[in-house]
Design an enzyme around this catalytic site. Structure first.
Site, mmCIF file in Angstrom:
data_model
loop_
_atom_site.group_PDB
_atom_site.id
_atom_site.type_symbol
_atom_site.label_atom_id
_atom_site.label_comp_id
_atom_site.label_asym_id
_atom_site.label_seq_id
_atom_site.Cartn_x
_atom_site.Cartn_y
_atom_site.Cartn_z
ATOM 1 N N ARG A 48 5.616 5.768 -8.703
ATOM 2 C CA ARG A 48 5.431 4.372 -9.133
ATOM 3 C C ARG A 48 5.328 4.217 -10.662
ATOM 4 O O ARG A 48 5.376 3.116 -11.181
ATOM 5 C CB ARG A 48 4.184 3.788 -8.442
ATOM 6 C CG ARG A 48 4.416 3.495 -6.964
ATOM 7 C CD ARG A 48 3.120 3.246 -6.197
ATOM 8 N NE ARG A 48 2.450 4.497 -5.818
ATOM 9 C CZ ARG A 48 1.299 4.553 -5.158
ATOM 10 N NH1 ARG A 48 0.664 3.446 -4.832
ATOM 11 N NH2 ARG A 48 0.759 5.725 -4.849
ATOM 12 N N ASP A 57 -5.675 11.401 -10.979
ATOM 13 C CA ASP A 57 -5.257 10.111 -11.541
ATOM 14 C C ASP A 57 -6.410 9.111 -11.641
ATOM 15 O O ASP A 57 -6.208 7.910 -11.617
ATOM 16 C CB ASP A 57 -4.087 9.523 -10.721
ATOM 17 C CG ASP A 57 -4.440 9.271 -9.258
ATOM 18 O OD1 ASP A 57 -5.579 9.559 -8.847
ATOM 19 O OD2 ASP A 57 -3.565 8.767 -8.522
ATOM 20 N N ASN A 73 11.865 17.278 -55.550
ATOM 21 C CA ASN A 73 11.459 18.570 -54.966
ATOM 22 C C ASN A 73 12.574 19.248 -54.175
ATOM 23 O O ASN A 73 12.461 20.401 -53.812
ATOM 24 C CB ASN A 73 10.247 18.364 -54.056
ATOM 25 C CG ASN A 73 10.536 17.416 -52.901
ATOM 26 O OD1 ASN A 73 11.287 16.450 -53.050
ATOM 27 N ND2 ASN A 73 9.950 17.688 -51.757
ATOM 28 N N TYR A 74 13.653 18.516 -53.920
ATOM 29 C CA TYR A 74 14.648 19.011 -52.973
ATOM 30 C C TYR A 74 16.006 19.049 -53.646
ATOM 31 O O TYR A 74 16.486 18.035 -54.168
ATOM 32 C CB TYR A 74 14.669 18.069 -51.757
ATOM 33 C CG TYR A 74 15.543 18.493 -50.616
ATOM 34 C CD1 TYR A 74 15.471 19.789 -50.099
ATOM 35 C CD2 TYR A 74 16.418 17.597 -50.026
ATOM 36 C CE1 TYR A 74 16.275 20.162 -49.034
ATOM 37 C CE2 TYR A 74 17.209 17.967 -48.952
ATOM 38 C CZ TYR A 74 17.148 19.258 -48.456
ATOM 39 O OH TYR A 74 17.933 19.622 -47.407
ATOM 40 N N SER A 117 5.542 6.497 -67.141
ATOM 41 C CA SER A 117 6.207 5.800 -66.031
ATOM 42 C C SER A 117 7.679 6.170 -65.943
ATOM 43 O O SER A 117 8.305 6.500 -66.941
ATOM 44 C CB SER A 117 6.094 4.295 -66.240
ATOM 45 O OG SER A 117 4.739 3.940 -66.258
#
Ligand code: UD1
Ligand code: CA
Length: 486
Positions: free
Chosen positions: A20, A121, A403-404, A422
């Protein structure tokens, strides 16, 4: 008080598919307040002091066994008192609850004197409910004790049949009820049985699948005792805790009850929880924490005293120190935030990050696998991945840790008291020394020594009066395009 369930093995029936639920996931692995359904009955049995817990698995058995090993196995994350007390037994074909109980009984340790059987249950059932049924067996000397509930419309449940003297003689399933009088019986079977083992062995042997569903019914052990004029003790339990979960509507309703129960537990410990916050099972909140509306706290999250988790924050497995302010709509996962830090609004703290004491992470700042030391600040619009930011360093708006390189991830290190202007890009691997200064808009590709200034932007030129010439040129271009379209 003596433990009424010592020398008792629990058998929890969880082999059914749960048709169900209409799901590929076995019913007992559906989540309720952040834990699979099966977590709750197993914990209730352990807390009630059962000597061991046997979970009968079948449908989706590998996944259920994997979860049980992770949640109750001999691993450091499991409380010492629980380790090694949960095992499984396999019911190969789902031939009914009686057959499942038989499969479980085989795995019960030989010196068990009685067996507590209940269903996987029923998540709202508490350990004290199980103990109450256990006590009923020991206070008298019947062969078994069962729980019963009474409600006006027990449709779907097995009904408790009593004789003229009020003794329980049988449990009859909904589909096997024979008359309107039987259908009108208000007392029903929530499915908690504490049975003397010797009696259980012969009772289970006697089961026959001669009923509307052609199944072996566990409930028929009651009739087996009834015809032998054996006494059956009963304990009345509140129906609200005994609702079985058969579909997702019942699941949602039970979850609501569980979440309210958890929220009230925290409130009683001195935590303010605003309406609509969702605090899942396993979360730890210290005194004077405030959790605002629509915050979601999950997994092994812990929040220290006086910290505020503001509107809409989502915390998953996060360790938060004291006096921390998590401003609205911040998302934190598998990370640590130390005392007095401030985060958000709209910060994203991804796994393996650490925010030091008094550090600030502001709006639209994303951290991944990055550590900010005490007092460091990154207040606006930045991506800081695979980095270390030293004490009191300041990261300006729009700073990116590159970073990649498309293949590998590299580390960015920023020394204490450094200042990153900035809109700077720090191309990792790169190290900025203590107290160094990176000029606004610099793309840093080489290490910057301590105390140095790095500035790497194109030199600006000003051409007097040139703006009007530029506008005239653009206007002419626009007109020539328009006339060529005619
Ligand atoms: C059962 C009881 C009913 C009671 C109700 C309470 C029986 C025959 N009926 O009915 O009297 O009022 O619970 O909620 O026991 N299971 C197995 N193997 C099987 C069949 C079931 O392990 O072959 C497990 C299921 O995974 C589930 C539990 O037993 O956790 C109960 O099964 P379910 O089919 O939900 O029983 P109900 O029809 O609800
Ligand atoms: Ca059920």
């Amino acid at each position: 008080m003596l433990n009424p369930l010592d020398k008792t093995s629990a058998v929890i029936l969880a082999a059914g598919q749960g048709t169900r639920m209409k799901s590929g996931l076995p019913k007992v692995l559906h989540a309720l307040a952040g834990k699979p359904l099966i977590y709750y009955p197993v914990r209730a049995a352990l807390e009630a002091g059962c000597a061991e817990v046997v979970v009968v698995v079948g449908h989706g058995r590998e996944a259920v066994e994997r979860y049980l090993a992770e949640a109750f196995g001999d691993v450091p994350s499991v409380p010492v008192a629980w380790r090694g007390r949960v095992k499984t037994a396999v019911q190969h074909e789902q031939l009914g609850t009686g057959d499942a109980a038989r499969a479980g009984l085989v795995a019960v340790q030989p010196d068990a004197e009685s067996v507590l059987i209940f269903y996987g249950d029923v998540p709202l059932l508490r350990s004290e409910d199980l103990a109450a049924v256990g006590a009923a067996l020991h206070n008298k000397t019947p062969c078994m004790a069962i729980a019963t509930c009474s409600t006006d419309n027990p449709f779907g449940y097995g009904r408790i049949l009593r004789n003229a003297q009020g003794k329980i003689v049988e449990i009859r399933e909904q589909k096997d009820l024979r008359s309107d009088e039987e259908r009108a019986i208000r007392e029903w079977n929530p499915g908690v049985y504490v049975v003397r083992k010797s009696f259980l062995i012969s009772a289970l042997e006697s089961l026959k699948p001669t009923n509307a569903q052609c199944e072996y019914y566990l409930t028929d052990i009651v009739g087996f005792a009834g015809v032998r004029h054996q006494d059956i003790a009963s304990v009345s339990l509140p129906a609200a805790v005994m609702d079985g979960i058969n579909d997702r509507v019942q699941l949602a309703r039970a979850e609501r009850v569980m979440l309210d129960r958890l929220a009230d537990m925290h409130r009683k410990n001195g935590v303010t929880i605003r309406e609509g916050a969702r605090i899942e099972e396993g979360v730890v909140l210290e005194q004077d924490v405030v959790v605002e509306s629509f915050a979601v706290l999950r997994g092994s999250t812990r929040v220290g005293r006086h910290s505020v988790v503001d509107v809409g924050c989502v915390l998953t497995n996060v360790e938060v120190g004291e006096g921390v302010s998590l401003k609205p709509y911040s998302v934190l996962t598998n990370s640590v935030v130390h005392a007095q830090a401030q985060i958000g609004p709209f910060s994203h703290i991804r796994p393996d990050s650490e925010v030091g004491e008094y550090a600030h992470v502001g709006n639209f700042v994303e951290l991944k696998k990055t550590k900010l030391e005490r007092g460091a600040k990154a207040n606006h619009l930045s991506y800081l991945g695979d980095g270390f930011v030293g004490e009191n360093a300041n990261i300006g708006a729009g700073t990116i840790f590159c970073n990649y390189d498309g293949v590998q991830k590299h580390t960015t290190r920023i020394g204490r008291d450094a200042f990153i202007g900035s809109d700077s890009q720090l191309v990792a691997p790169v190290t900025i020394g203590d107290g160094a200064y990176v000029g606004t808009g610099t793309t840093v590709t080489r290490d910057v020594p301590s105390g140095a200034l790095a500035i790497g932007r194109a030199k600006q030129e000003n051409k007097d009066g040139y703006a009007s010439r530029l506008r005239a040129r653009f206007k002419a271009q626009k007109e020539s395009i328009a006339s060529s379209k005619k």
